[in-house]
Motif scaffolding. Structure first.
Motif, PDB file in Angstrom:
ATOM      1  N   UNK A  55     -10.609  12.823   1.507  1.00 22.96           N
ATOM      2  CA  UNK A  55     -10.068  14.076   2.009  1.00 22.96           C
ATOM      3  C   UNK A  55      -8.559  13.915   2.211  1.00 22.96           C
ATOM      4  N   UNK A  56      -7.798  14.924   1.866  1.00 21.84           N
ATOM      5  CA  UNK A  56      -6.345  14.835   1.970  1.00 21.84           C
ATOM      6  C   UNK A  56      -5.904  14.909   3.432  1.00 21.84           C
ATOM      7  N   UNK A  57      -5.124  13.916   3.863  1.00 19.57           N
ATOM      8  CA  UNK A  57      -4.623  13.878   5.244  1.00 19.57           C
ATOM      9  C   UNK A  57      -3.590  12.773   5.375  1.00 19.57           C
ATOM     10  N   UNK A  58      -2.794  12.847   6.428  1.00 14.63           N
ATOM     11  CA  UNK A  58      -1.772  11.842   6.703  1.00 14.63           C
ATOM     12  C   UNK A  58      -1.708  11.596   8.198  1.00 14.63           C
ATOM     13  N   UNK A  59      -1.753  10.350   8.603  1.00 13.54           N
ATOM     14  CA  UNK A  59      -1.647  10.008  10.019  1.00 13.54           C
ATOM     15  C   UNK A  59      -0.186  10.083  10.478  1.00 13.54           C
ATOM     16  N   UNK A  60      -0.002  10.479  11.722  1.00 12.13           N
ATOM     17  CA  UNK A  60       1.330  10.562  12.322  1.00 12.13           C
ATOM     18  C   UNK A  60       1.366   9.607  13.511  1.00 12.13           C
ATOM     19  N   UNK A  61       2.376   8.771  13.568  1.00  9.63           N
ATOM     20  CA  UNK A  61       2.478   7.789  14.647  1.00  9.63           C
ATOM     21  C   UNK A  61       3.022   8.427  15.917  1.00  9.63           C
ATOM     22  N   UNK A  62       2.366   8.175  17.039  1.00  6.75           N
ATOM     23  CA  UNK A  62       2.859   8.635  18.339  1.00  6.75           C
ATOM     24  C   UNK A  62       3.887   7.657  18.896  1.00  6.75           C
ATOM     25  N   UNK A  63       3.762   6.382  18.491  1.00  3.62           N
ATOM     26  CA  UNK A  63       4.687   5.343  18.950  1.00  3.62           C
ATOM     27  C   UNK A  63       5.779   5.128  17.908  1.00  3.62           C
ATOM     28  N   UNK A  64       7.027   5.140  18.322  1.00  7.38           N
ATOM     29  CA  UNK A  64       8.136   4.922  17.393  1.00  7.38           C
ATOM     30  C   UNK A  64       8.231   3.452  17.012  1.00  7.38           C
ATOM     31  N   UNK A  65       9.043   3.177  15.999  1.00  8.97           N
ATOM     32  CA  UNK A  65       9.271   1.795  15.569  1.00  8.97           C
ATOM     33  C   UNK A  65      10.020   1.034  16.653  1.00  8.97           C
ATOM     34  N   UNK A  66       9.666  -0.240  16.837  1.00 11.70           N
ATOM     35  CA  UNK A  66      10.344  -1.083  17.825  1.00 11.70           C
ATOM     36  C   UNK A  66      10.753  -2.387  17.162  1.00 11.70           C
ATOM     37  N   UNK A  67      10.974  -3.391  17.971  1.00 14.83           N
ATOM     38  CA  UNK A  67      11.429  -4.684  17.438  1.00 14.83           C
ATOM     39  C   UNK A  67      10.256  -5.549  16.982  1.00 14.83           C
ATOM     40  N   UNK A  68       9.033  -5.019  17.018  1.00 14.40           N
ATOM     41  CA  UNK A  68       7.874  -5.831  16.645  1.00 14.40           C
ATOM     42  C   UNK A  68       7.799  -6.039  15.133  1.00 14.40           C
ATOM     43  N   UNK A  69       6.902  -6.940  14.707  1.00 12.67           N
ATOM     44  CA  UNK A  69       6.811  -7.347  13.302  1.00 12.67           C
ATOM     45  C   UNK A  69       5.776  -6.536  12.533  1.00 12.67           C
ATOM     46  N   UNK A  70       6.070  -6.302  11.260  1.00 15.98           N
ATOM     47  CA  UNK A  70       5.104  -5.684  10.346  1.00 15.98           C
ATOM     48  C   UNK A  70       5.484  -6.099   8.937  1.00 15.98           C
ATOM     49  N   UNK A  71       4.896  -7.204   8.462  1.00 13.50           N
ATOM     50  CA  UNK A  71       5.279  -7.698   7.138  1.00 13.50           C
ATOM     51  C   UNK A  71       4.199  -8.597   6.548  1.00 13.50           C
ATOM     52  N   UNK A  72       4.362  -8.887   5.257  1.00 11.83           N
ATOM     53  CA  UNK A  72       3.523  -9.863   4.577  1.00 11.83           C
ATOM     54  C   UNK A  72       4.295 -11.161   4.451  1.00 11.83           C
ATOM     55  N   UNK A  73       3.582 -12.267   4.310  1.00 15.34           N
ATOM     56  CA  UNK A  73       4.248 -13.562   4.166  1.00 15.34           C
ATOM     57  C   UNK A  73       3.393 -14.486   3.309  1.00 15.34           C
ATOM     58  N   UNK A  74       4.048 -15.170   2.360  1.00 15.85           N
ATOM     59  CA  UNK A  74       3.326 -16.054   1.432  1.00 15.85           C
ATOM     60  C   UNK A  74       3.571 -17.514   1.786  1.00 15.85           C
ATOM     61  N   UNK A  75       2.598 -18.348   1.397  1.00 19.43           N
ATOM     62  CA  UNK A  75       2.655 -19.782   1.675  1.00 19.43           C
ATOM     63  C   UNK A  75       2.283 -20.558   0.424  1.00 19.43           C
TER      64      UNK A  75
END
Length: 715
Positions: free
Chosen positions: A357-377
């Motif tokens: 079903x077509x939809x998009x989530x909206x964040x209530x919390x704004x971006x902060x200094x926390x992490x959100x990434x991928x990392x390879x080893x």
């Protein structure tokens, strides 16, 4: 005291006349019971919806759906005067039931008890009440106490009686699991027999007999034993009610008139049997001439449908409007995760545009200094070391009041059990406390279906007390190895019967049989000889060179097809390390003890008595959220896994009939979406660049989610 609570029963006329009255008193009561937190406009629209039609609430991850539907149920009681007994709230797990039960009755100030049940609890209660009122309804079900242990014991005894060993191990799906899957799709015993005839008779799983004929006898005796000994399964409980409602109009009418409102949470996880029963209690009314008074309020998110393997049909929530006169509302504000995490989930799931079903989530919390990434080893060992140290760092930076590192706010998710191997090792080394559910995942290689079967057969051979028992066990191992070469059980059974009719036979005869059925290369012939040589030594002296056995097993076509490279490498290393049969038994004992010990730790964790990291398969993480989430091993052939196919390329009807639901790319993407949306603040998606000394590709889901990918640099 709730100001409007005593006014339970109102006529439809009075109710209609008061729909426009100010409901601020009711909302203020609900807000007060919600810790003073106001409801959003989306949530208010659902709470206030007047229910002229059925209601579908599409509730995205972290959107506060539980508090919303609980508030709506309370609103019906307080504002609309609905008797709580006329409301049923249903969800899937006991944990979710308890949470919902506490929440809805908290909204009501503890003055009323709205029924909150799991599907099994609800349907069992309805069945028992119906047969109490109308005793003759017993003819449509199997009465008894739920006793899964007795059921599995009886099934195993009948497997022995009817010699259905080969079918019980075919494609690593047991007879019990196939029956359960078919039952949850709503199929009768006769339909199961027809499926066996259509899809399995040609596999020659029985010597000189049709499998479907014997399977019909097996099912008939199983039903007789359940009736005579009065035990049933959870699946029987549901099927009992279905049969009553299909066959007795009075019983059907009784339940159709019992509830004014039925809430069903996580509707995307409903399976066909559950759906069929719901439709009997609250019939589809889109094309019906006569409408029933009951209304459904279904809540869920097709993007979080990840249980197709056990019969769940996400199509039901998507196609609800085709069966019911309904109104659809959406809860699309995510209150759990910070903006970068929500955006990553949105980007990823858009690649399922053809199947959602077509939809998009909206964040209530704004971006902060926390992490959100991928990392390879470089490899999974380096990956596990980094995860362990990062967990320690996060725990120390968010310590508890007494200064103790806080591990409870961290969760590590993994797509397959092989991901646990290196992680457990490093967490123990770093003394990081952890808990994980007790299941096959914690049993290590003994939880791998292909090896699990062989290990059980070796145990039978080792424990045999007579030549006949030893020979029977050896026959099974010979047939199992032939199966690893995709040779039909009927063919290998016939060969082994002829072989054991002789006084003595040689290993070369076994290899010659394989060559006659499959074109084996000289190297494959040598590996087959090695396998049978090891089995002969084990038969004679209980001696086993596990390194040699491992090499022979991993060279077979079945192991190559079904195991990923990482699983194959893991199995080889573990068997080589165990060395001998005694070493393997010791490893199994340790794994079993760890599994048993974890049960108490998990109970303490659930009661908030234990400060530990939570390790979970992604499938088990639904409904949870933690500040810090690691998703380990996100590479091609792990997530999506190596069995993955596109939905459009599958014959879904045939897969259901064969009790072999496929792993689709669309569902694997939803699995990744669920994993991402568990994180509140920090999200780390990790993967090794090499497995078994071979370069591997990262999962395409990392790119689809638009995650920045870093390369780990040793300091």
């Amino acid at each position: 005291m709730l100001t409007k609570f005593s006014n339970y029963i109102k006529s439809d006329l009075i109710e209609a006349e008061t729909t426009e009255l100010n409901d601020q008193d009711t909302l203020q009561q609900l807000i007060a019971q919600n810790g003073g937190h106001a409801f959003s406009e989306e949530q208010l629209a659902a709470i206030r919806f007047p229910m002229q039609t059925h209601l579908r609430i599409i509730a995205g991850a972290g959107s506060g759906k539980t508090q919303t539907i609980c508030a709506k149920a309370a609103y019906l009681v307080i504002e609309k005067g609905v008797d709580p007994k006329q409301i049923m709230m249903c969800t899937f797990s006991r944990k979710a039931k308890l949470e919902m039960e506490a929440r809805v009755n908290h909204y009501l100030g503890g003055y009323a008890r709205i029924k909150v049940q799991t599907f099994h609890g609800w349907f069992n209660a309805e069945y028992n009440e119906l047969i109490r009122q109308i005793p003759e309804l017993r003819q449509w079900g199997i009465e008894g106490v739920i006793d899964e242990d007795q059921y599995y014991h009886t099934v195993n005894q009948l497997i022995k009686k009817y010699r259905l060993y080969n079918f019980d191990k075919f494609e690593e799906r047991t007879i019990a699991s196939r029956i359960s899957y078919w039952r949850n799709l709503g199929y009768s015993d006769q339909e199961m027999v027809e499926f066996v005839a259509k899809h399995f008779d040609q596999e020659e799983l029985l010597l000189n007999k049709k499998l479907s004929v014997v399977f019909q006898q097996f099912l008939a005796e199983l039903e007789l034993l359940k009736k005579a000994q009065q035990f049933i399964t959870f699946d029987d409980m549901l099927f009992n009610l279905k049969r009553i409602l299909e066959n007795d109009p009075l019983a059907r009418q009784t339940l159709q008139e019992k509830y004014r409102y039925i809430f069903i949470d996580e509707f995307q996880d409903i399976n066909p049997l559950q759906k069929q029963i719901v439709a009997l209690i609250c019939p589809p009314d889109k094309a019906a001439v006569q409408k029933t008074s009951g209304k459904l309020i279904i809540v869920g998110d097709d993007d979080q449908s990840i249980y197709y393997f056990r019969g769940a049909e996400p199509s039901y929530i998507k196609e609800f409007e085709q069966e019911y006169q309904q109104t659809s509302l959406k809860l699309m504000t995510n209150y759990r995760s910070e903006a970068p995490i929500v955006e990553a989930g949105n980007r990823l799931i858009q690649f399922n545009a053809h199947d959602r079903l077509t939809k998009t989530m909206i964040a209530n919390k704004a971006a902060t200094v926390h992490d959100c990434y991928g990392i390879s080893f470089s490899d999974d060992e380096e990956e596990a070391v980094w995860i362990g140290k990062k967990i320690q760092e996060l725990a120390k930076n968010d310590s508890m009041e007494d200064g103790t590192p806080n591990y409870r706010d961290t969760m590590v998710l993994y797509p397959t059990r092989v991901q646990l191997r290196s992680l457990l090792k490093q967490l123990k080394k770093l003394k990081v406390p952890f808990v994980t559910p007790t299941n096959d995942d914690l049993l290590g290689i003994f939880g791998l279906p292909l090896f699990k079967t062989l290990f059980q057969q070796l145990e039978l051979l080792a424990s045999a007390n007579s030549i006949q028992q030893k020979n029977d066990a050896l026959k099974k191992i010979i047939q199992q190895y032939a199966y690893y070469h995709f040779i039909k059980f009927g063919t290998s059974a016939k060969f082994s019967e002829e072989l054991f009719s002789k006084n003595k036979f040689k290993i070369n005869e076994l290899v010659s049989f394989l060559i006659s059925e499959r074109k084996l290369s000289p190297k494959s012939q040598d590996q087959a000889k090695q396998f049978f040589k090891q089995i002969y030594l084990f038969y004679q002296h209980k001696q086993l060179n596990l390194a040699a056995l491992s090499e022979a097993l991993l060279a077979t076509p079945k192991f190559k097809k079904d195991l990923s490279e990482e699983e194959a490498d893991w199995l080889n290393k573990e068997l080589t390390a165990a060395g001998s049969w005694s070493g393997l038994l010791e490893a199994y004992q340790q794994a079993s003890e760890q599994n048993q010990g974890m049960k108490k730790r998990l109970k303490d964790y659930d009661q908030e008595k234990l400060n530990a990291v939570y390790l979970l398969s992604i499938h088990a993480s639904k409904g949870l959220g933690k500040k810090n989430v690691f998703i380990k091993g996100v590479y091609q052939d792990a997530l999506p896994n190596h069995h993955t196919v596109k939905k459009a390329d599958c014959d879904l009807k045939q897969a259901k009939e064969a009790a072999a639901p496929p792993t689709t790319l669309e569902e694997q993407r939803r699995l990744m979406y669920v994993a991402i949306t568990r994180a509140k603040e920090n999200l780390y998606v990790t993967y090794p660049k090499n497995v078994n000394s071979k370069s591997i590709a990262p999962s395409p889901f990392l790119k689809e989610a638009g995650l920045t990918v870093k390369e780990y640099q040793k300091k």
